[in-house]
Design a protein around this motif. Structure first.
Motif, PDB file in Angstrom:
ATOM      1  N   ILE A 170      16.335   4.299  -1.078  1.00 15.08           N
ATOM      2  CA  ILE A 170      15.738   5.091  -0.001  1.00 15.08           C
ATOM      3  C   ILE A 170      14.434   5.729  -0.487  1.00 15.08           C
ATOM      4  CG2 ILE A 170      16.085   6.985   1.625  1.00 15.08           C
ATOM      5  CD1 ILE A 170      19.078   6.658   1.259  1.00 15.08           C
ATOM      6  N   HIS A 171      13.367   5.518   0.283  1.00 13.94           N
ATOM      7  CA  HIS A 171      12.098   6.207   0.044  1.00 13.94           C
ATOM      8  C   HIS A 171      11.821   7.050   1.286  1.00 13.94           C
ATOM      9  CE1 HIS A 171      11.114   3.415  -3.287  1.00 13.94           C
ATOM     10  NE2 HIS A 171      11.663   2.494  -2.515  1.00 13.94           N
ATOM     11  N   SER A 172      10.706   7.787   1.280  1.00  9.47           N
ATOM     12  CA  SER A 172      10.326   8.506   2.484  1.00  9.47           C
ATOM     13  C   SER A 172       8.809   8.462   2.616  1.00  9.47           C
ATOM     14  CB  SER A 172      10.824   9.946   2.416  1.00  9.47           C
ATOM     15  OG  SER A 172      10.417  10.652   3.570  1.00  9.47           O
ATOM     16  N   GLN A 214       2.440  10.606   0.242  1.00  9.59           N
ATOM     17  CA  GLN A 214       3.276  10.556  -0.953  1.00  9.59           C
ATOM     18  C   GLN A 214       4.694  10.164  -0.542  1.00  9.59           C
ATOM     19  OE1 GLN A 214       2.717  11.097  -4.241  1.00  9.59           O
ATOM     20  NE2 GLN A 214       4.928  10.804  -4.485  1.00  9.59           N
ATOM     21  N   CYS A 215       5.367   9.424  -1.411  1.00  6.01           N
ATOM     22  CA  CYS A 215       6.790   9.166  -1.181  1.00  6.01           C
ATOM     23  C   CYS A 215       7.493  10.523  -1.286  1.00  6.01           C
ATOM     24  CB  CYS A 215       7.349   8.209  -2.218  1.00  6.01           C
ATOM     25  SG  CYS A 215       9.115   7.909  -2.024  1.00  6.01           S
ATOM     26  N   ALA A 216       8.363  10.822  -0.329  1.00  5.36           N
ATOM     27  CA  ALA A 216       8.955  12.158  -0.277  1.00  5.36           C
ATOM     28  C   ALA A 216      10.464  12.133  -0.457  1.00  5.36           C
ATOM     29  CB  ALA A 216       8.583  12.845   1.030  1.00  5.36           C
ATOM     30  N   GLU A 217      10.975  11.064  -1.056  1.00  2.00           N
ATOM     31  CA  GLU A 217      12.414  10.998  -1.319  1.00  2.00           C
ATOM     32  C   GLU A 217      12.559  10.489  -2.748  1.00  2.00           C
ATOM     33  OE1 GLU A 217      15.139  11.316   1.169  1.00  2.00           O
ATOM     34  OE2 GLU A 217      16.249  11.432  -0.715  1.00  2.00           O
ATOM     35  N   PHE A 218      13.257  11.247  -3.583  1.00  2.00           N
ATOM     36  CA  PHE A 218      13.359  10.851  -4.986  1.00  2.00           C
ATOM     37  C   PHE A 218      13.954   9.451  -5.102  1.00  2.00           C
ATOM     38  CE2 PHE A 218      15.475  10.599  -9.118  1.00  2.00           C
ATOM     39  CZ  PHE A 218      14.350  10.713  -9.904  1.00  2.00           C
ATOM     40  N   CYS A 219      13.184   8.539  -5.725  1.00  2.00           N
ATOM     41  CA  CYS A 219      13.610   7.138  -5.745  1.00  2.00           C
ATOM     42  C   CYS A 219      13.646   6.550  -7.146  1.00  2.00           C
ATOM     43  CB  CYS A 219      12.694   6.312  -4.829  1.00  2.00           C
ATOM     44  SG  CYS A 219      10.941   6.518  -5.197  1.00  2.00           S
ATOM     45  N   GLY A 220      13.406   7.381  -8.159  1.00  2.00           N
ATOM     46  CA  GLY A 220      13.476   6.878  -9.533  1.00  2.00           C
ATOM     47  C   GLY A 220      12.368   7.455 -10.385  1.00  2.00           C
ATOM     48  N   ALA A 222       9.320   6.757 -11.303  1.00  2.00           N
ATOM     49  CA  ALA A 222       7.915   6.898 -10.893  1.00  2.00           C
ATOM     50  C   ALA A 222       7.792   7.358  -9.443  1.00  2.00           C
ATOM     51  CB  ALA A 222       7.169   5.593 -11.113  1.00  2.00           C
ATOM     52  N   HIS A 223       8.811   8.057  -8.955  1.00  2.00           N
ATOM     53  CA  HIS A 223       8.778   8.558  -7.569  1.00  2.00           C
ATOM     54  C   HIS A 223       7.503   9.336  -7.274  1.00  2.00           C
ATOM     55  CE1 HIS A 223       9.583  11.243  -4.242  1.00  2.00           C
ATOM     56  NE2 HIS A 223       9.555  12.266  -5.071  1.00  2.00           N
ATOM     57  N   SER A 224       7.111  10.198  -8.209  1.00  2.00           N
ATOM     58  CA  SER A 224       5.933  11.045  -7.954  1.00  2.00           C
ATOM     59  C   SER A 224       4.637  10.251  -8.001  1.00  2.00           C
ATOM     60  CB  SER A 224       5.889  12.186  -8.962  1.00  2.00           C
ATOM     61  OG  SER A 224       5.742  11.642 -10.264  1.00  2.00           O
ATOM     62  N   LEU A 225       4.705   9.007  -8.468  1.00  2.00           N
ATOM     63  CA  LEU A 225       3.487   8.196  -8.595  1.00  2.00           C
ATOM     64  C   LEU A 225       3.425   7.145  -7.489  1.00  2.00           C
ATOM     65  CD1 LEU A 225       3.664   7.705 -12.456  1.00  2.00           C
ATOM     66  CD2 LEU A 225       2.442   9.461 -11.181  1.00  2.00           C
ATOM     67  N   MET A 226       4.098   7.424  -6.380  1.00  2.00           N
ATOM     68  CA  MET A 226       4.170   6.447  -5.298  1.00  2.00           C
ATOM     69  C   MET A 226       3.322   6.967  -4.137  1.00  2.00           C
ATOM     70  SD  MET A 226       7.728   4.838  -3.961  1.00  2.00           S
ATOM     71  CE  MET A 226       7.713   3.804  -2.498  1.00  2.00           C
ATOM     72  N   GLY A 227       2.018   6.907  -4.330  1.00  2.00           N
ATOM     73  CA  GLY A 227       1.085   7.475  -3.348  1.00  2.00           C
ATOM     74  C   GLY A 227       0.774   6.522  -2.206  1.00  2.00           C
TER      75      GLY A 227
END
Ligand code: CUA
Length: 381
Positions: A170-172, A214-220, A222-227
């Motif tokens: 799941i991503h957001s 930004q991806c707003a659902e913790f997905c692993g 590199a979640h914070s690097l999913m722009g």
């Protein structure tokens, strides 16, 4: 001594508090959710403003009453004992009905906003499929055949209808100035007659420009690097951008068969010699198309490279960033990325020169080959 410190602290405390408050003002906030740029974001923002003023009203009321009580019933040497009250039916009914009415007043516009942001647009929208991957975004335009990554192009003034799902976890999807968050769920095959679990996001962008998200659902890892970058263009620019995808980049494939024939012909002197730049691009093209690890995952339209596991690299040179907004798109940065993607994005499913990735062993490319690959990919604009 102690009291003096306390006195000093008391004197600076308001200043510190003011500094803290003011630090929240000014500056550029590209991901502000209170600077709406679409009809969707307007709806959310007006709801936010309404609720803000409701809470301000309640705050003023509660603090007003509190201040009155503190002053009116303060301890005084000659004050009589105030009247003692146990239970007050009128008051109790009032503070039950009052909040209930406030909740209803908030619920009505909220429900209206929910329906407004879920409905299909009246005008024919640009339909785009958004696929979340660990850790990048894929954007497919079924009508024009464009498949790109991380940079979503949309026209202004025309509704955009995003259908979202995930290829893994799941991503957001969240671009605050354009609209609210939407979960991006893995789509499980739905039973007969039922719709699969897609989510939707529909909005019309007002002004041209770049909007970041930004991806707003913790997905692993590199979640914070999913722009996400959304490039809103005039309808004409958007059409031109889509059309550019219908023809391969001039450097994507070697020059036509005639050119190759003359090249192998004895009178090569008739051909203008390739510049060092062209030569580097040609060598990069060779590496890309003749080594299994690139084409297994990546596609470049108009060539035999048709991998679908990684980002489609057609016209990669025209994108502003690489690695989902991580690095500015320059040949140097591309080379750094190809050499060691995990140095920039832990968990990236791509092998580097010295490390495996995505089920592939280390590529073992030489510096020269990496530089050539970067030159080739940058030329695809
Ligand atoms: Cu994708 Cu967090």
């Amino acid at each position: 001594m102690r009291t003096r410190i306390y006195q000093k602290l008391q004197a600076v405390a308001p200043l510190l508090l003011l500094a803290l408050l003011l630090s929240g003002c000014g500056g550029a906030y590209p991901q502000s959710s209170i600077d709406p740029a679409t009809d969707f974001a307007d709806t959310i923002h007006s709801l936010y403003v309404q609720i803000f003023w409701w809470t301000m009203l309640i705050l003023a009321l509660v603090w007003g009453v509190l201040a009155y009580i503190l002053v009116r019933f303060r301890e005084r040497p000659d004050a009589p004992r105030p009247k003692q009250t146990h239970g007050h039916l009128g008051l109790e009914v009032a503070w039950t009905i009052g909040p209930a009415l406030i909740v209803v007043a908030i619920a009505i516009p909220t429900i209206q906003a929910v329906f407004a942001t879920q409905s299909e647009p009246d005008e024919d929208p640009v339909r785009i499929e958004v696929v979340g991957h660990r850790f990048w975004w894929e954007f497919r335009y079924p009508e024009s055949g464009v498949v790109t990554a991380n940079e979503l192009h949309v026209p202004v003034g025309r509704p955009v209808s995003l259908r979202l799902h995930s290829a893994d976890v799941i991503h957001s999807f969240w671009v605050p100035r354009l609209g609210g968050k939407r979960d991006v769920n893995p789509v499980v095959a739905a039973p007969e007659g039922e719709n699969p679990d897609y989510t939707w996001l529909r909005f019309t962008v007002r002004d041209t420009g770049t909007y970041s998200g930004q991806c707003a659902e913790f997905c692993g890892t590199a979640h914070s690097l999913m722009g996400i970058r959304v490039v809103a263009q005039t309808p004409r620019e958007f059409r031109r951008w889509e059309e550019a995808w219908q023809t391969p980049s001039p450097t994507a494939v070697p020059a036509g068969p005639e050119a190759q024939e003359t090249e192998s012909a004895p009178d090569t002197a008739a051909q203008p010699p390739a510049s060092p730049e062209e030569d580097l691009i040609a060598r990069g093209r060779d590496v890309f198309h003749n080594q299994s690890f690139c084409v297994a995952c990546h596609a470049i339209n108009g060539t035999n490279a048709q991998g679908v596991l990684g980002p489609n690299l057609t016209r990669l040179g025209a994108r502003s960033t690489i690695g989902a907004g991580l690095l500015e798109n320059t040949p140097e940065n591309l080379a750094r990325w190809i050499r060691d993607p995990r140095a920039f994005k832990p968990g990236a499913e791509m092998p580097g020169v010295d490390h495996e990735g995505g089920g592939w062993p280390a590529t073992g490319l030489t510096d020269e080959q990496v530089r050539a690959l970067a030159a080739y990919l940058s030329s695809l604009n």
